[in-house]
Motif scaffolding. Structure first.
Motif, PDB file in Angstrom:
ATOM      1  N   LYS A  45       0.810  -1.359   0.013  1.00 28.34           N
ATOM      2  CA  LYS A  45      -0.027   0.269   0.077  1.00 28.34           C
ATOM      3  C   LYS A  45       1.112   1.057  -0.248  1.00 28.34           C
ATOM      4  O   LYS A  45       2.156   1.526   0.839  1.00 28.34           O
ATOM      5  N   PRO A  46       0.566   2.228  -1.082  1.00 28.73           N
ATOM      6  CA  PRO A  46       1.349   3.427  -1.201  1.00 28.73           C
ATOM      7  C   PRO A  46       1.114   4.266   0.073  1.00 28.73           C
ATOM      8  O   PRO A  46      -0.033   4.379   0.457  1.00 28.73           O
ATOM      9  N   LEU A  47       2.710   4.914   0.571  1.00 27.20           N
ATOM     10  CA  LEU A  47       1.400   4.990   1.925  1.00 27.20           C
ATOM     11  C   LEU A  47       2.431   6.970   1.401  1.00 27.20           C
ATOM     12  O   LEU A  47       3.278   7.390   1.106  1.00 27.20           O
ATOM     13  N   THR A  48       1.737   8.197   2.127  1.00 29.40           N
ATOM     14  CA  THR A  48       1.694   9.527   1.935  1.00 29.40           C
ATOM     15  C   THR A  48       2.777   9.701   2.938  1.00 29.40           C
ATOM     16  O   THR A  48       3.011   9.441   4.003  1.00 29.40           O
ATOM     17  N   LYS A  49       3.131  11.416   2.865  1.00 33.48           N
ATOM     18  CA  LYS A  49       4.809  11.155   4.004  1.00 33.48           C
ATOM     19  C   LYS A  49       3.047  11.334   5.654  1.00 33.48           C
ATOM     20  O   LYS A  49       3.937  10.451   6.318  1.00 33.48           O
ATOM     21  N   ILE A  50       2.471  12.048   5.607  1.00 29.12           N
ATOM     22  CA  ILE A  50       1.212  12.424   6.661  1.00 29.12           C
ATOM     23  C   ILE A  50       1.440  10.439   6.924  1.00 29.12           C
ATOM     24  O   ILE A  50       1.294  10.445   7.931  1.00 29.12           O
ATOM     25  N   ALA A  51       0.935   9.777   5.852  1.00 29.93           N
ATOM     26  CA  ALA A  51       0.055   8.163   7.241  1.00 29.93           C
ATOM     27  C   ALA A  51       1.959   7.970   7.364  1.00 29.93           C
ATOM     28  O   ALA A  51       1.468   7.038   7.831  1.00 29.93           O
ATOM     29  N   TYR A  52       2.923   8.101   6.223  1.00 30.96           N
ATOM     30  CA  TYR A  52       4.213   7.331   6.792  1.00 30.96           C
ATOM     31  C   TYR A  52       4.847   8.238   8.390  1.00 30.96           C
ATOM     32  O   TYR A  52       4.724   6.537   9.145  1.00 30.96           O
ATOM     33  N   LYS A  53       4.418   8.927   8.599  1.00 27.50           N
ATOM     34  CA  LYS A  53       4.481   9.458  10.126  1.00 27.50           C
ATOM     35  C   LYS A  53       4.042   9.003  11.156  1.00 27.50           C
ATOM     36  O   LYS A  53       3.753   8.217  12.014  1.00 27.50           O
ATOM     37  N   GLU A  54       2.363   8.506  10.393  1.00 25.73           N
ATOM     38  CA  GLU A  54       1.372   7.743  11.291  1.00 25.73           C
ATOM     39  C   GLU A  54       1.988   6.557  11.760  1.00 25.73           C
ATOM     40  O   GLU A  54       1.915   6.161  12.838  1.00 25.73           O
ATOM     41  N   GLU A  55       2.369   5.553  10.768  1.00 26.94           N
ATOM     42  CA  GLU A  55       2.844   4.591  10.670  1.00 26.94           C
ATOM     43  C   GLU A  55       4.165   4.017  11.493  1.00 26.94           C
ATOM     44  O   GLU A  55       3.779   3.688  12.310  1.00 26.94           O
ATOM     45  N   LEU A  56       4.538   5.591  12.185  1.00 25.35           N
ATOM     46  CA  LEU A  56       6.093   5.412  12.251  1.00 25.35           C
ATOM     47  C   LEU A  56       5.748   5.483  14.260  1.00 25.35           C
ATOM     48  O   LEU A  56       6.063   4.670  15.304  1.00 25.35           O
ATOM     49  N   LYS A  57       4.642   7.008  14.385  1.00 30.54           N
ATOM     50  CA  LYS A  57       4.041   6.972  15.435  1.00 30.54           C
ATOM     51  C   LYS A  57       3.916   5.960  16.088  1.00 30.54           C
ATOM     52  O   LYS A  57       3.394   5.418  17.055  1.00 30.54           O
ATOM     53  N   GLU A  58       3.040   5.022  15.607  1.00 28.18           N
ATOM     54  CA  GLU A  58       2.221   3.864  16.067  1.00 28.18           C
ATOM     55  C   GLU A  58       3.028   2.440  16.545  1.00 28.18           C
ATOM     56  O   GLU A  58       3.247   2.132  16.917  1.00 28.18           O
ATOM     57  N   ALA A  59       4.287   2.734  15.787  1.00 30.79           N
ATOM     58  CA  ALA A  59       5.217   1.652  15.358  1.00 30.79           C
ATOM     59  C   ALA A  59       6.174   1.883  16.624  1.00 30.79           C
ATOM     60  O   ALA A  59       5.966   0.694  17.710  1.00 30.79           O
ATOM     61  N   ILE A  60       6.787   3.091  16.800  1.00 31.10           N
ATOM     62  CA  ILE A  60       6.850   3.596  18.337  1.00 31.10           C
ATOM     63  C   ILE A  60       6.414   3.467  19.515  1.00 31.10           C
ATOM     64  O   ILE A  60       7.002   2.960  20.705  1.00 31.10           O
ATOM     65  N   ALA A  61       4.867   3.459  20.052  1.00 31.71           N
ATOM     66  CA  ALA A  61       4.349   3.372  21.016  1.00 31.71           C
ATOM     67  C   ALA A  61       4.103   2.254  21.014  1.00 31.71           C
ATOM     68  O   ALA A  61       4.856   1.327  22.253  1.00 31.71           O
ATOM     69  N   GLU A  62       3.687   1.029  20.037  1.00 37.17           N
ATOM     70  CA  GLU A  62       3.760  -0.647  20.303  1.00 37.17           C
ATOM     71  C   GLU A  62       5.368  -1.017  20.424  1.00 37.17           C
ATOM     72  O   GLU A  62       5.484  -1.880  22.135  1.00 37.17           O
TER      73      GLU A  62
END
Length: 81
Positions: A45-62
């Motif tokens: 799935k393609p990720l925009t800069k905003i979506a990518y940053k959100e994925e990173l935040k979720e990964a860090i929280a996990e």
């Protein structure tokens, strides 16, 4: 008019622009770059800069909440594959 001609034309406008116009141009450009695809998820799935940053935040929280697999655990698990 090609990209080079447009760029030259826009540069002329920008060089003569007041602060208000420069702020508008800056906002448009930032919006454009934030919508650009910068990465892909593991399922393609393609990720925009905003979506990518959100994925990173979720990964860090996990990771911070202890939701991760260590290298050791992964190696043990892979022995049963």
């Amino acid at each position: 008019m090609g990209a080079l001609g447009l760029r030259d034309n826009l540069l002329q406008y920008i060089n003569q622009a007041d602060e208000r116009l420069l702020k508008v141009v800056k906002a448009v450009m930032e919006s454009y770059w934030e919508e650009e695809v910068v990465a892909y998820s593991v399922d393609g799935k393609p990720l925009t800069k905003i979506a990518y940053k959100e994925e990173l935040k979720e990964a860090i929280a996990e990771i911070e909440s202890g939701e991760f697999t260590t290298q050791e655990d992964l190696e043990k698990e892979s022995e049963n594959w």
